[in-house]
Design an enzyme around this catalytic site. Sequence first.
Site, PDB file in Angstrom:
ATOM      1  N   HIS A 286       0.844  -1.206   0.000  1.00 64.96           N
ATOM      2  CA  HIS A 286       0.000   0.000   0.000  1.00 64.96           C
ATOM      3  C   HIS A 286       0.873   1.247   0.000  1.00 64.96           C
ATOM      4  CE1 HIS A 286       0.221   1.002   4.386  1.00 64.96           C
ATOM      5  NE2 HIS A 286       0.239  -0.296   4.579  1.00 64.96           N
ATOM      6  N   GLU A 332      -5.061   1.988   2.563  1.00 67.69           N
ATOM      7  CA  GLU A 332      -5.049   0.791   3.410  1.00 67.69           C
ATOM      8  C   GLU A 332      -5.202   1.197   4.864  1.00 67.69           C
ATOM      9  OE1 GLU A 332      -3.383  -2.315   6.075  1.00 67.69           O
ATOM     10  OE2 GLU A 332      -2.733  -0.252   5.825  1.00 67.69           O
ATOM     11  N   GLU A 333      -4.557   2.288   5.240  1.00 65.61           N
ATOM     12  CA  GLU A 333      -4.546   2.696   6.650  1.00 65.61           C
ATOM     13  C   GLU A 333      -5.930   3.104   7.148  1.00 65.61           C
ATOM     14  OE1 GLU A 333      -2.280   1.895   8.429  1.00 65.61           O
ATOM     15  OE2 GLU A 333      -0.329   2.046   7.457  1.00 65.61           O
ATOM     16  N   ASP A 360       3.346  -6.356   3.607  1.00 67.06           N
ATOM     17  CA  ASP A 360       3.051  -5.241   4.519  1.00 67.06           C
ATOM     18  C   ASP A 360       3.576  -5.580   5.907  1.00 67.06           C
ATOM     19  OD1 ASP A 360       2.103  -2.862   5.530  1.00 67.06           O
ATOM     20  OD2 ASP A 360      -0.007  -3.465   5.551  1.00 67.06           O
TER      21      ASP A 360
END
Length: 479
Positions: A286, A332-333, A360
């Site tokens: 990401h 993504e966060e 990740d």
Amino acid sequence: VSSKEFCRLGWRRAQRHGVRMLLALFVVCGSTRAGEDPVAIPYDPAQTIIDAALGDTYAYDRLGELCDQIGPRLAGTERMRAAIAWAVQTLQQAGFDSVWTEPVRLPLWERGEEWARVTSPEPFDLTLLGLGNSVGTPPGGIEAALLVVESFEELESRAAEAAGRIVLFNPTWRGYGETVRYRGGGASAAARHGAVACLVRSVTDASLATPHTGMMTYADSLPKIPTAAITVEDAGRLQRLARRGAQPRVRLSMGARTLPEVESFNVVAEIRGREKPEDIVLAAGHLDSWDTGTGAHDDGAGCLITMGAARLLLQMGLRPRRTLRIVWYEAEEFGGIGGRAYFQAHRDELDRYVAALESDSGAFPPRGFSVQADSTIVQRLQTMARPLANLEAAEVQPGWSGVDIRPLVQAGVPGIGHRTRADDYFHYHHSPADTFDKIDPEALARNVAAVATLLYAIAEADAPLRPIGSATAAPGSHE
Ligand SMILES: [Zn+2]
């Protein structure tokens, strides 16, 4: 030129000049059995890939650009747009066959100005980071007495004390999955009992007075109260003060707010398969990060590990049989918004995915892979990863794959999580210390080696990792 080197050089030429050359090479370099030329060494693509990766600084150099020149990349922001432009240019220059962006709509969260101060018994400033998705305080902030608890259970047992107070959760670290529950759900648990704000001890196992942010979510049925992470050191001090009966008070000011949706993008690049271009092996990281630090381990590393691996295969002339698709996800966060957008946009091609891999877990020394698929696939991947034993990266076990690829995995695509020896990860995770100086170039190169070797084995294998084609179309894929 040693015979091994000769075989390697010859292999590259064979890639260019086709089958006849390959057959000739097989005669020269083919497997040694009793009675055959003892000097001949079998060609070993895995070891060739590993050697090339360990001698290559491409991923490290590009990660340095991303971290130092672009910097923090909060989802949907102007810096993230700069990162996307850099990504497109970098992927094009790296020689991928095609590079494109796909739209992702997401609410834009803004941190704004924030500060917190203990006002009594003795005044001192707190180091804090508001949590992603938090609301702000009214202008001028909120001041209230603290209620310090170590757990949800303690909060429940002291619920009558929470009304009108700021609740501080100071949980002992019990691993990320267990401890992160306080960051994610602490605010609503406190709001349920009338608290006016919520502070959380940073989710980390070690601290040098650094706050660690991250995503939180509100329960719909409860008031939204502002919430922030403070340092392990400050949380411990406040708990000790409270235990001594000092009744600390805190003033908290946060300018956080969520703006209407904006359009941003996932970035996608492809190396078309030489025989089965319609079969896709997806590898992802990401591109977004928190606005603190520069997203070096989380997850600039994963982007450059997956892309660096695919690029290395191109550089070596090892275009695999199936298509390698690199996806750098947005947001993504904020709960995997980019991953869901990608899934929605690609619902009609789900039967083409052989596997999806996500990196990740930073650029710490490689460990192996954790796999969300049936045991037959796990076993095949164990075999494919065997050449990684010298890198100490051959561990393949059933387990979690990744946030961004979760929708694909839920639809039946085998999911592969790239795993590192991430013992130090949470020292840096989501903090101002997640910066490029924390990246060890050798460990990064070893991760590229591991991922390149596995991706090549999956994309090149005679039989696909799972049966693919229209027979396996996911239920509901034509809704
Ligand atoms: Zn991440």
